[in-house]
Scaffold this active site. Structure first.
Site, PDB file in Angstrom:
ATOM      1  N   CYS A 246     -34.437 -79.105 -45.058  1.00  0.00           N
ATOM      2  CA  CYS A 246     -34.196 -80.555 -45.013  1.00  0.00           C
ATOM      3  C   CYS A 246     -35.507 -81.348 -45.029  1.00  0.00           C
ATOM      4  O   CYS A 246     -36.175 -81.402 -46.052  1.00  0.00           O
ATOM      5  CB  CYS A 246     -33.326 -80.894 -43.810  1.00  0.00           C
ATOM      6  SG  CYS A 246     -32.485 -82.492 -43.966  1.00  0.00           S
ATOM      7  N   ASN A 288     -27.487 -83.477 -44.309  1.00  0.00           N
ATOM      8  CA  ASN A 288     -27.762 -84.705 -43.565  1.00  0.00           C
ATOM      9  C   ASN A 288     -29.146 -85.203 -43.940  1.00  0.00           C
ATOM     10  O   ASN A 288     -30.144 -84.845 -43.322  1.00  0.00           O
ATOM     11  CB  ASN A 288     -27.672 -84.464 -42.053  1.00  0.00           C
ATOM     12  CG  ASN A 288     -28.071 -85.699 -41.264  1.00  0.00           C
ATOM     13  OD1 ASN A 288     -28.127 -86.799 -41.793  1.00  0.00           O
ATOM     14  ND2 ASN A 288     -28.360 -85.519 -39.989  1.00  0.00           N
ATOM     15  N   GLY A 290     -31.339 -88.710 -46.056  1.00  0.00           N
ATOM     16  CA  GLY A 290     -31.336 -89.983 -46.773  1.00  0.00           C
ATOM     17  C   GLY A 290     -32.433 -90.091 -47.807  1.00  0.00           C
ATOM     18  O   GLY A 290     -32.567 -91.120 -48.477  1.00  0.00           O
ATOM     19  N   HIS A 331     -28.485 -77.451 -45.034  1.00  0.00           N
ATOM     20  CA  HIS A 331     -28.625 -76.744 -43.761  1.00  0.00           C
ATOM     21  C   HIS A 331     -27.958 -75.370 -43.815  1.00  0.00           C
ATOM     22  O   HIS A 331     -26.744 -75.263 -43.645  1.00  0.00           O
ATOM     23  CB  HIS A 331     -28.014 -77.569 -42.631  1.00  0.00           C
ATOM     24  CG  HIS A 331     -28.823 -78.760 -42.263  1.00  0.00           C
ATOM     25  ND1 HIS A 331     -29.778 -78.740 -41.261  1.00  0.00           N
ATOM     26  CD2 HIS A 331     -28.856 -80.011 -42.775  1.00  0.00           C
ATOM     27  CE1 HIS A 331     -30.348 -79.923 -41.164  1.00  0.00           C
ATOM     28  NE2 HIS A 331     -29.810 -80.711 -42.075  1.00  0.00           N
ATOM     29  N   GLU A 333     -28.093 -73.112 -41.605  1.00  0.00           N
ATOM     30  CA  GLU A 333     -27.555 -72.781 -40.270  1.00  0.00           C
ATOM     31  C   GLU A 333     -26.247 -73.514 -40.008  1.00  0.00           C
ATOM     32  O   GLU A 333     -25.564 -73.229 -39.012  1.00  0.00           O
ATOM     33  CB  GLU A 333     -28.589 -73.128 -39.190  1.00  0.00           C
ATOM     34  CG  GLU A 333     -28.597 -74.557 -38.717  1.00  0.00           C
ATOM     35  CD  GLU A 333     -29.157 -75.550 -39.733  1.00  0.00           C
ATOM     36  OE1 GLU A 333     -29.015 -76.766 -39.519  1.00  0.00           O
ATOM     37  OE2 GLU A 333     -29.729 -75.124 -40.752  1.00  0.00           O
TER      38      GLU A 333
END
Length: 366
Positions: A246, A288, A290, A331, A333
């Site tokens: 990320c 997650n 932006g 992600h 995980e």
């Protein structure tokens, strides 16, 4: 008790208040996950944001002690269509309302979350404020228009001191930019001897530890607001195997000479299809973020695209042409979400083992 969400464009949503009575300002975003609200609430990558849940019912299975992704949530508020007052689940220990009250996080229910989500999709993320009914709306709107949101989110959520998670396997330095505990759990599951370090660790400090690998964690905000991390990555690249997730993925791209840019409304949910360009395998992933890596900026660098989002074609994975380094935007995980990409942690372990074996053979042949 009534509460209102006021957006910077003057839109007002009035609904039922729950959670803390504090008034909070933040970037209003939406998450499309159907489950996993506890993990979402405790994900440090939501630092300073107000999260809208598109799934209509939130809180029905309560909150438990096991599913947190951080000790102290950094989210500034949540918005739901319907909040469940009386959860029913054998793992539930308290309601989401009680949890939010304890953590000082305001909630807003009984508004048209579909209308709010469509507005964000059309106009992009907006600044908003969750406040009481007795405020002057025009004054709040004006303050939101001129407000500059904080840029130090990583500093807020990163650990201040290094700490170990002992194991008997590969020695991994995990750089905490706002780490989800799920990443640490996956490394521990593979017997890694992990040392979690602050976001501003230097390359020299890492190299002195002589790790077998470096993990760059997820985290909140604009990667360009963490220039010290970019310098650190440049200092360790090619010397130690590296895996980024990320924000770590974006920082890796910047360190290699590429560029990142803000997305209109980002990717936030647990149902995003991603294609592995090397195997042609499609994974459903948890995301997650932006910001994204600008693909055109990869020209002339030593990194190549390995994964691509099937919804909008954005870059979801990178690897270095010459060094043992790879990263993903999503992600692996999960927490919450599917574990389709969980094997990437095994890939990281294999990379460390291969590098150690090559080093041993070089010593023997010297």
């Amino acid at each position: 008790m009534k509460r209102q969400l006021i957006l910077e464009d003057g839109t007002v949503f009035v609904g039922e208040a729950f959670g803390s009575e504090q008034e909070k300002t933040g970037e209003v975003v939406f998450n499309t996950g159907m489950t996993g609200y506890q993990e979402i609430l405790s994900d440090p990558s939501y630092c300073g944001q107000i999260v809208t849940f598109t799934y209509p019912l939130i809180g029905n299975y309560g909150v438990n002690r096991d599913d947190f992704e951080s000790i102290e949530p950094a989210v500034h508020g949540i918005i739901v269509k319907e909040m469940c007052d009386f959860p029913s689940n054998f793992r539930s220990q308290f309601s989401i309302d009680a949890f939010l009250k304890a953590k000082g996080i305001p909630g807003l229910a009984e508004i048209d979350t579909r209308k709010l989500t469509k507005k964000i999709r059309e106009f992009g993320t907006l600044k908003g404020k969750m406040c009481s009914m007795d405020v002057n709306v025009d004054e709040v709107v004006q303050s939101l228009k001129t407000a500059v949101l904080p840029t130090n989110q990583v500093q807020q959520v990163s650990t201040k001191r290094a700490y170990p998670s002992p194991g008997r396997g590969n020695k991994v330095v995990l750089v905490d930019f706002g780490m989800k505990h799920g990443i640490l759990r996956e490394l521990t599951k593979r017997q890694c001897d992990v040392l979690v370090v602050p976001h501003n660790v230097t390359a020299e400090e890492i190299l002195r530890l002589e790790p077998d690998g470096i993990m760059l964690s997820n985290g909140p905000g604009d990667p360009k607001d963490v220039p010290e991390a970019i310098q650190m990555i440049q200092g360790v690249l090619g010397k130690i195997p590296l895996f980024g997730i990320c924000l770590g993925h974006q920082l890796f791209a910047l360190a290699c000479g590429a560029n990142t840019e803000k997305m209109r409304f980002g990717h936030r949910g647990s149902n995003h299809p991603v294609k592995d360009l090397e195997s042609n395998r499609v994974m459903i992933t948890s995301q997650n973020h932006g910001y994204t890596v600008e693909e055109a900026s990869l020209t002339g660098t030593d990194i190549v695209v390995t994964h691509r989002a099937l919804n909008d074609g954005t870059v979801e994975g990178l690897k270095h042409k010459f060094h043992l380094a790879f990263t993903v935007q999503y992600h692996p995980e999960a927490s919450p979400g599917p574990d389709d990409a969980n094997l990437l942690f095994d890939q990281f372990v294999n990379l460390m083992e291969t590098n150690k074996k090559a080093g041993n053979e070089a010593c023997l042949n010297a």
